[in-house]
Write a protein that holds these residues in place. Sequence first.
Motif, PDB file in Angstrom:
ATOM      1  N   VAL A  35      -5.372   0.665  12.127  1.00  0.00           N
ATOM      2  CA  VAL A  35      -3.933   0.832  11.948  1.00  0.00           C
ATOM      3  C   VAL A  35      -3.602   0.574  10.484  1.00  0.00           C
ATOM      4  N   ASP A  36      -2.369   0.853  10.080  1.00  0.00           N
ATOM      5  CA  ASP A  36      -1.957   0.622   8.704  1.00  0.00           C
ATOM      6  C   ASP A  36      -0.602  -0.066   8.657  1.00  0.00           C
ATOM      7  N   VAL A  37      -0.297  -0.633   7.500  1.00  0.00           N
ATOM      8  CA  VAL A  37       0.944  -1.364   7.293  1.00  0.00           C
ATOM      9  C   VAL A  37       1.394  -1.111   5.855  1.00  0.00           C
ATOM     10  N   VAL A  38       2.698  -1.142   5.614  1.00  0.00           N
ATOM     11  CA  VAL A  38       3.219  -0.938   4.266  1.00  0.00           C
ATOM     12  C   VAL A  38       2.969  -2.200   3.449  1.00  0.00           C
ATOM     13  N   GLY A  39       2.076  -2.100   2.481  1.00  0.00           N
ATOM     14  CA  GLY A  39       1.723  -3.248   1.654  1.00  0.00           C
ATOM     15  C   GLY A  39       1.433  -2.836   0.234  1.00  0.00           C
ATOM     16  N   SER A  40       0.879  -3.747  -0.527  1.00  0.00           N
ATOM     17  CA  SER A  40       0.619  -3.528  -1.946  1.00  0.00           C
ATOM     18  C   SER A  40      -0.593  -2.631  -2.171  1.00  0.00           C
ATOM     19  N   PRO A  41      -0.615  -1.900  -3.294  1.00  0.00           N
ATOM     20  CA  PRO A  41      -1.816  -1.139  -3.635  1.00  0.00           C
ATOM     21  C   PRO A  41      -2.963  -2.019  -4.111  1.00  0.00           C
TER      22      PRO A  41
ATOM     23  N   GLY B 252       5.734 -12.777  -1.997  1.00  0.00           N
ATOM     24  CA  GLY B 252       6.522 -12.326  -3.133  1.00  0.00           C
ATOM     25  C   GLY B 252       6.743 -10.829  -3.133  1.00  0.00           C
ATOM     26  N   PHE B 253       5.693 -10.085  -2.787  1.00  0.00           N
ATOM     27  CA  PHE B 253       5.781  -8.623  -2.723  1.00  0.00           C
ATOM     28  C   PHE B 253       6.881  -8.193  -1.757  1.00  0.00           C
ATOM     29  N   THR B 254       6.907  -8.801  -0.590  1.00  0.00           N
ATOM     30  CA  THR B 254       7.856  -8.404   0.445  1.00  0.00           C
ATOM     31  C   THR B 254       9.278  -8.838   0.126  1.00  0.00           C
ATOM     32  N   LEU B 255       9.450 -10.066  -0.337  1.00  0.00           N
ATOM     33  CA  LEU B 255      10.801 -10.580  -0.565  1.00  0.00           C
ATOM     34  C   LEU B 255      11.554  -9.796  -1.630  1.00  0.00           C
ATOM     35  N   GLY B 256      10.814  -9.125  -2.532  1.00  0.00           N
ATOM     36  CA  GLY B 256      11.458  -8.318  -3.557  1.00  0.00           C
ATOM     37  C   GLY B 256      11.667  -6.873  -3.162  1.00  0.00           C
ATOM     38  N   GLY B 257      11.223  -6.477  -1.982  1.00  0.00           N
ATOM     39  CA  GLY B 257      11.395  -5.097  -1.510  1.00  0.00           C
ATOM     40  C   GLY B 257      10.121  -4.535  -0.929  1.00  0.00           C
ATOM     41  N   GLY B 258       9.051  -4.483  -1.737  1.00  0.00           N
ATOM     42  CA  GLY B 258       7.765  -4.030  -1.225  1.00  0.00           C
ATOM     43  C   GLY B 258       7.545  -2.532  -1.295  1.00  0.00           C
ATOM     44  N   TYR B 259       7.334  -2.016  -2.511  1.00  0.00           N
ATOM     45  CA  TYR B 259       7.028  -0.605  -2.724  1.00  0.00           C
ATOM     46  C   TYR B 259       5.508  -0.441  -2.649  1.00  0.00           C
ATOM     47  N   GLY B 260       5.015   0.353  -1.695  1.00  0.00           N
ATOM     48  CA  GLY B 260       3.577   0.464  -1.518  1.00  0.00           C
ATOM     49  C   GLY B 260       3.089   1.879  -1.304  1.00  0.00           C
ATOM     50  N   PRO B 261       1.780   2.053  -1.175  1.00  0.00           N
ATOM     51  CA  PRO B 261       1.189   3.388  -1.011  1.00  0.00           C
ATOM     52  C   PRO B 261       1.674   4.141   0.225  1.00  0.00           C
TER      53      PRO B 261
ATOM     54  N   GLU C 109       5.914   7.607   3.480  1.00  0.00           N
ATOM     55  CA  GLU C 109       6.043   7.943   4.901  1.00  0.00           C
ATOM     56  C   GLU C 109       6.842   6.916   5.687  1.00  0.00           C
ATOM     57  N   HIS C 110       6.784   5.632   5.282  1.00  0.00           N
ATOM     58  CA  HIS C 110       7.329   4.589   6.154  1.00  0.00           C
ATOM     59  C   HIS C 110       8.335   3.661   5.480  1.00  0.00           C
ATOM     60  N   GLY C 111       8.755   3.956   4.255  1.00  0.00           N
ATOM     61  CA  GLY C 111       9.733   3.110   3.591  1.00  0.00           C
ATOM     62  C   GLY C 111       9.113   1.872   2.965  1.00  0.00           C
ATOM     63  N   LEU C 112       9.943   0.908   2.657  1.00  0.00           N
ATOM     64  CA  LEU C 112       9.508  -0.303   1.980  1.00  0.00           C
ATOM     65  C   LEU C 112       8.990  -1.337   2.971  1.00  0.00           C
ATOM     66  N   ALA C 113       8.314  -2.363   2.449  1.00  0.00           N
ATOM     67  CA  ALA C 113       7.836  -3.443   3.313  1.00  0.00           C
ATOM     68  C   ALA C 113       8.998  -4.092   4.058  1.00  0.00           C
ATOM     69  N   ILE C 114      10.139  -4.281   3.378  1.00  0.00           N
ATOM     70  CA  ILE C 114      11.284  -4.923   4.043  1.00  0.00           C
ATOM     71  C   ILE C 114      11.862  -4.051   5.142  1.00  0.00           C
ATOM     72  N   ASP C 115      11.643  -2.750   5.072  1.00  0.00           N
ATOM     73  CA  ASP C 115      12.124  -1.855   6.120  1.00  0.00           C
ATOM     74  C   ASP C 115      11.230  -1.902   7.347  1.00  0.00           C
ATOM     75  N   ASN C 116      10.064  -2.517   7.202  1.00  0.00           N
ATOM     76  CA  ASN C 116       9.106  -2.639   8.296  1.00  0.00           C
ATOM     77  C   ASN C 116       8.936  -4.080   8.759  1.00  0.00           C
ATOM     78  N   LEU C 117       9.788  -4.965   8.253  1.00  0.00           N
ATOM     79  CA  LEU C 117       9.752  -6.368   8.645  1.00  0.00           C
ATOM     80  C   LEU C 117      10.568  -6.560   9.915  1.00  0.00           C
ATOM     81  N   LEU C 118       9.921  -7.058  10.954  1.00  0.00           N
ATOM     82  CA  LEU C 118      10.577  -7.238  12.249  1.00  0.00           C
ATOM     83  C   LEU C 118      11.214  -8.615  12.388  1.00  0.00           C
ATOM     84  N   SER C 119      10.554  -9.633  11.846  1.00  0.00           N
ATOM     85  CA  SER C 119      11.082 -10.995  11.920  1.00  0.00           C
ATOM     86  C   SER C 119      10.311 -11.862  10.928  1.00  0.00           C
ATOM     87  N   ALA C 120      10.774 -13.097  10.757  1.00  0.00           N
ATOM     88  CA  ALA C 120      10.104 -14.023   9.845  1.00  0.00           C
ATOM     89  C   ALA C 120      10.391 -15.448  10.280  1.00  0.00           C
ATOM     90  N   LYS C 121       9.527 -16.361   9.845  1.00  0.00           N
ATOM     91  CA  LYS C 121       9.725 -17.786  10.072  1.00  0.00           C
ATOM     92  C   LYS C 121       9.906 -18.435   8.707  1.00  0.00           C
TER      93      LYS C 121
END
Length: 464
Positions: free
Chosen positions: A121-127, A135-144, A148-160
Motif C-alpha cells: 500500500v502507499d501513503v502521502v509522505g516525504s520524498p 514536522g512534515f505533516t504539521l506544515g502541510g505535507g507536499y509529497g510524491p 493523486e491524493h492531495g497533501l499529508a494533512i488531507d489524508n490525516l484521519l486523527s491524531a493524539k
Amino acid sequence: MTLTLNIQGHILRPDSGEAYTAALRRNSDLSVQPAKLIVQPAVYDDIPRVLAYALAQTPPLEIAVKGGGAHSSTWASSDGGLVIDLSKLNRVTLAEDKQSVTVQGGALWGDVYEVTAKAGVDVVGSPLWFVGVGGFTLGGGYGPLSGEHGLAIDNLLSAKVVLADGRIVQTSKEEEPDLFWAIRGGGGQFGIVVEFVFKTHPYAGPFGSGIIAYPGTELENVLKVIQEWKTTQTPADRLTLNFSRPAPHFKPSIVILPGVLHDTDGARSKTVLAPFRDGTAKPVLDKVGPAPDMLTVSHAADAAMAAAPKRLIIRGTFYSDMFPALLTAVWERWVAFTEGNEDVRGSAVLWDLTSPAKLAEVGVEETALKLREPHYWMAVQGRSTTDASVGAIREFTASIVQFVREKNAELSGRDLGWFVNLSQGNEKPEDVFGANLQRLRQIKAKYDPKQVWRKGFVIEPLAE
C-alpha cells in the motif's frame, strides 16, 4: 534526575558522552545547539512529567521538540533548554484492513515506507526517508503522491496530542475539532503530536525514478520543454527541477528528477519523459529506471546527501507557474553566487512540479493551510564548506526566496506568501498563515495560553 522525572525513557546530559552528542545531531550542522537536557520518552505518559519538570524550574526551561530534525533552523534544538526527542516513539502499525496506518510522532518517513512497502500500500509522505513524519505533516505535507491524493494533512484521519497542560487528547474532525483543524497546516504550536493516523492508498508503483541532466546552456530549451510537458501532465507525473553543480567539474547544470507513478515495465516513463529526450534539449545524462516502492525512491538521493556540505540553510516559498522570466532570473543569481565563492558551490535551487489540482479541491477554510489555489513550491539550499561563508548562504537564501515571492506576484498578480515548513521564523505571521491567522491565534489561546510552545513558527495567542 530519573527519580525526579519518574519516566521510562532516557535522560541525556552533556556528561552523557556519545549518546548526548549523537542526540544533538541534526540534518544541518547549523541547527545544533547544546541542550541542558535531552529527554527521549519511551511512552506517551513520560511527556507530561517532562513538561511539568521543565516548567517548574526557575526560570522555566525552554522546551524544544525533535521529530526528524531535518529542518535547517534551530526549531528542534535548544541552547541551555530541554529537548524532547521523540526518536524512541517511532512505531508504525498498519490496520488489519490496510485502510489506514498509525504512526508515532518520532517516526521518519523511512520507517513508514518499510511497513507500507511490505504490505503493498502507499501513503502521502516525504520524498526523503530521513524527514520526520511530524514536522512534515504539521506544515502541510507536499509529497510524491500529492498529485493523486492531495497533501499529508488531507489524508490525516486523527491524531493524539500532548497539550501544554499535560493532558493527552485524541483529535479528529469529531473530537477536539479546533485542534485538529490547527495541526493541519499550523505547525507545531498547539501540542506534541505523538500519534498520527493516515489514510492509505492502493500501491502506486512501480515508480519511474532517476535523473536527466543538461548543461546550463540548455536552460532556455529545458524551460520550453517543461512548458509543453505541463500541458499533458497527469496527477501521476511529477518533476523536480534542480539548479546544481555536480562533482567533479562543478559546472552549472539543470537536473530533472522525475517521479512517474504506475510505471509498469517502464512504459509510462518512456511516454511521460519523451519530450525531455526528443532533441529540443540535449541531456548529457539520462538514467531513469523503475523503483519498486517508496522506500527505494526515498533513498535515491542518499549518496548525494552524504557528500553534500552539512552547513545548510534551507528557505523556500510558493510560486504560481513555471514562468521563464522567474526561473531565468533565479538561475542567473544562483550561477553568480556559486561561481564567485568555492565554499558555497554546493548550494542548489529546486522547483517542485507536482500536479496541484488535487490539493486545490480542499477549501481554504477546511484546514489551517492558507493556500489552496493551484500552486507549486520551491526551495533554496544554501550550503557552505566553511564557517566563514555561513553568513553568505544565509543572505543568499533569504534574498532568493524574497525575489521569487515578489517576481511571482508581479507575473501572476497573486502574492502567495511563505511556506511554514520552509520558513526560518522571522517572517510575518500573516504572510505565512494568511486569513487563517486569526483563528489560529484563538486556538492558540485555548490550548497554549502561556506559550509553552515557543519554538518553530511562533503564533501569539489572541488576548481576551
